[in-house]
Scaffold this active site. Structure first.
Site, PDB file in Angstrom:
ATOM      1  N   LYS A  48       0.110  -4.435  15.897  1.00 19.93           N
ATOM      2  CA  LYS A  48       0.749  -3.406  15.078  1.00 19.93           C
ATOM      3  C   LYS A  48      -0.302  -2.547  14.387  1.00 19.93           C
ATOM      4  CE  LYS A  48       1.260  -6.859  11.444  1.00 19.93           C
ATOM      5  NZ  LYS A  48       2.176  -7.587  10.550  1.00 19.93           N
ATOM      6  N   ARG A 145      10.680 -13.062   2.670  1.00 21.52           N
ATOM      7  CA  ARG A 145      10.405 -11.684   3.036  1.00 21.52           C
ATOM      8  C   ARG A 145      11.484 -11.211   4.010  1.00 21.52           C
ATOM      9  NH1 ARG A 145       4.636  -9.903   5.594  1.00 21.52           N
ATOM     10  NH2 ARG A 145       5.496 -11.114   7.327  1.00 21.52           N
ATOM     11  N   TYR A 267     -19.705  11.107  -9.231  1.00 24.88           N
ATOM     12  CA  TYR A 267     -18.758  11.433 -10.294  1.00 24.88           C
ATOM     13  C   TYR A 267     -18.900  10.513 -11.505  1.00 24.88           C
ATOM     14  CZ  TYR A 267     -16.008  14.586  -7.327  1.00 24.88           C
ATOM     15  OH  TYR A 267     -15.588  15.624  -6.541  1.00 24.88           O
TER      16      TYR A 267
END
Length: 389
Positions: A48, A145, A267
């Site tokens: 998958k 699930r 940053y």
């Protein structure tokens, strides 16, 4: 793969700031290793998420040619694509969201995995209307699930009025803690699934994922479903050399610059240089799945783990300096001989020298996530399966 000055000509790599080298021979070897561990059960392949980020076409074709005849995907769309490259395989669709995929399953010859009584009812109705078509049945034995409850599955197994159009070819469940071999839930799920498999006598049964396959013995049933192990990822307490790395990720150096002690990098100014430095700025960032949590500094969510990730080139690890940004990451190459790297060369992100699971651990995640986050900005280069193997 990190020889200096490998190529400053962009030729086949033009337009790509990073590349993946995918060893299909190793992929096949890993599947064969899992097949050995699965015996006497058959060994499927879970491919998958675009073949775990490595390209479903190449992955499916290589495994199918090697003899794999059972594949698991998440969606019907994935299954229809894999069908083009595995013409005689049985392809199971695990996220069987019904209604809506019946026609795709029929046309592409896919096996939907039914995971609720609503799925069962809808699929039965579709089979009555359009003719029988194989399906699989998922039972929840402790994952909470997907899957019928144990009671629902037992009732269905004993239902003599069950329509002939409902004809599962596989009953399956999923282990929640197989990556922890001593976890008590493993034995609880195994015991529950044994009862399910007995109730559906004559129908093949499958419980083991990669980690479950490594548990061996009673966990194997008729069909195993390895996924991450095929791609060289670690499975909990089970570590290499059970399977070997399949993919090497590398980023191209955009420029090399000099900076001085006391200056900051990237940053937020979270990295202050403690020495005069040479910095390789590479074309890789979190838009490519190279996670921001790998940053050398400035990641508050990493808490008490201040050390970030590193790349590798010319025989040495190269620490990340400051924050990983969307498209660029800075690596410290100060300790390399001057001139050993230049713009156009590559730095390894993970592979033979920087294990995938080490990178994942530094990022606070697992190898599955790193692989499946790989985006489309990598040039993929496939090392073929050798003739005769």
């Amino acid at each position: 793969m990190n020889e200096p000055h490998e190529s400053t000509e962009f030729d086949a790599d033009e337009g790509f700031g990073a590349r993946l080298t995918i060893d299909l021979q190793m992929l096949v070897s890993n599947w064969r290793r899992m097949r050995e561990l699965s015996s006497p059960a058959r060994c499927a392949a879970v491919i998958k998420a675009d073949g775990y980020g490595l390209g479903a076409e190449a992955v499916a074709t290589s495994l199918y040619t090697a003899g794999c005849r059972d594949f698991f995907v998440a969606t019907a769309r994935e299954g229809a694509f894999v069908r083009q490259h595995a013409p005689e395989a049985r392809i199971y669709v695990m996220n069987c969201i019904l209604p809506g995929i019946e026609e795709t399953c029929r046309v592409a010859g896919l096996v939907p995995v039914l995971a609720s009584m609503e799925h069962v009812a809808h699929w039965t109705h579709a089979c009555i209307a359009n003719g029988d078509h194989p399906c699989a049945l998922q039972v929840d034995t402790g994952m909470n699930r997907l899957g019928l409850t144990i009671q629902e599955a037992m009732t269905l197994a004993d239902d003599v009025t069950r329509p002939s159009g409902f004809s599962p070819v596989l009953v399956m469940s999923h282990l929640a803690c197989a990556d922890e071999p001593d976890h008590p839930l493993n034995d609880q799920q195994l015991s529950a699934f044994k009862a399910i498999a007995e109730a559906f006598d004559g129908i093949e049964a499958s419980l083991a994922n990669s980690a479950g396959t490594m548990l061996g013995g009673d966990y194997l049933f008729d069909l195993t479903r390895p996924g991450i192990s095929l791609f060289g990822g670690a499975v909990g307490d089970h570590v290499r050399p059970l399977t070997e790395p399949v993919v090497t990720a590398e980023a191209r150096i955009i420029t090399i610059r000099e900076a001085f002690r006391g200056e900051t990098v990237s940053y937020g100014g979270t990295m202050t240089l403690r020495r005069d430095s040479r910095i390789a700025v590479c074309s890789i960032g979190y838009a490519d799945g190279y996670m921001r949590s790998l940053s050398g500094t400035g990641v508050t969510l990493r808490g008490h783990h201040p050390v970030g990730g590193h790349g590798f080139a010319c025989g040495q690890p190269l620490p990340i300096l400051g924050r990983v940004t969307m498209d660029m990451t800075a690596f410290d190459i100060t300790d390399l001989p001057e001139g050993s790297l230049r713009a156009g060369d590559f730095i390894e992100l993970f592979g033979a020298n920087v294990p995938l699971d080490d990178v994942a651990a530094t990022a606070g995640t697992i190898g599955y996530e790193l692989l499946t986050l790989l985006g489309q900005r990598y040039r993929r280069h496939y090392l073929p399966v050798r003739t005769g193997n």
